[in-house]
Design an enzyme around this catalytic site. Structure first.
Site, short mmCIF file in Angstrom:
data_model
loop_
_atom_site.label_atom_id
_atom_site.label_comp_id
_atom_site.label_asym_id
_atom_site.label_seq_id
_atom_site.Cartn_x
_atom_site.Cartn_y
_atom_site.Cartn_z
N VAL A 67 0.85 -1.18 -0.27
CA VAL A 67 0.25 0.16 0.04
C VAL A 67 0.96 1.23 0.23
O VAL A 67 0.75 2.33 -0.63
CB VAL A 67 -0.95 0.14 1.05
CG1 VAL A 67 -1.80 1.27 1.17
CG2 VAL A 67 -2.00 -1.12 0.99
N CYS A 68 2.11 1.36 0.89
CA CYS A 68 2.75 2.32 0.73
C CYS A 68 3.55 2.67 -0.61
O CYS A 68 3.46 3.75 -1.05
CB CYS A 68 3.78 2.13 1.96
SG CYS A 68 3.33 2.07 3.50
N ASP A 69 4.05 1.60 -1.34
CA ASP A 69 4.49 1.65 -2.67
C ASP A 69 3.50 2.33 -3.23
O ASP A 69 3.79 3.48 -4.25
CB ASP A 69 4.96 0.31 -3.06
CG ASP A 69 5.33 0.05 -4.50
OD1 ASP A 69 6.59 -0.08 -4.60
OD2 ASP A 69 4.53 0.25 -5.35
#
Length: 175
Positions: A67-69
């Site tokens: 999700v951060c990516d």
């Protein structure tokens, strides 16, 4: 004597498990607190380094997660259309080396990655430091040219995506 920071429970989870956030809950209209983070291992920056710009601050626990990516890639794409008066900052507690490596591999060239690893100054000031993990909780802050917060999104569940459209709309309303 150091000041005890507020701890907020019952406001966020990681895969359904409760986590404790350290620091205040900021709201639109608040003055953006200052912070000190690392641009690289030796260079520290503060909010004042981006004075006069609209700031979209995208906070992620770690760039090396799905999700951060995706969140950082999405804001990198959006940054190309926001103009020169806007700076997009991604803040995590990843080491600056890891951030640089990740950006190179991902082709990130519009977002500035900053590391909160050394003092957790940003996490504490913005109320996103996860006490149990010493990571910063996923959140979004839009700050105007005069350092007033105009948009805040604290995610309730760490593994969920933020509302990209609302964050971008908040930035566009300022430029």
């Amino acid at each position: 004597m150091t000041q005890q920071l507020a701890q907020r429970t019952g406001v966020a989870t990681l895969k359904g498990n409760p986590i404790t956030l350290v620091g205040p809950e900021l709201k639109a209209g608040d003055t953006a607190p200052d912070f000190k983070v690392n641009k690289d291992l030796m260079t520290e920056v503060t909010l004042k380094d981006y004075a006069g710009k609209v700031k979209l601050i995208s906070v992620v626990p770690s760039l090396d997660t799905g999700v951060c990516d995706a969140q950082t890639r999405r804001f990198n794409e959006e940054a190309a259309n926001l103009g020169d008066n806007v700076v997009v900052l991604t803040i995590s507690v990843d080491l600056p080396f890891a951030q640089s490596r990740w950006c190179g591999a991902a082709g990130i060239d519009k977002v500035i990655t900053l590391s909160d690893y050394k003092t957790k100054s940003f996490g504490q000031a913005y109320g996103v430091l996860i006490n149990e993990l010493q990571l910063d909780m996923r959140s979004i802050f839009v700050i105007d040219q005069n350092d007033k917060i105009t948009y805040v999104e604290y995610l309730k569940e760490m593994t969920e995506h933020p509302n990209y459209e609302a964050a971008i709309a908040a930035v566009k309303a300022l430029v």
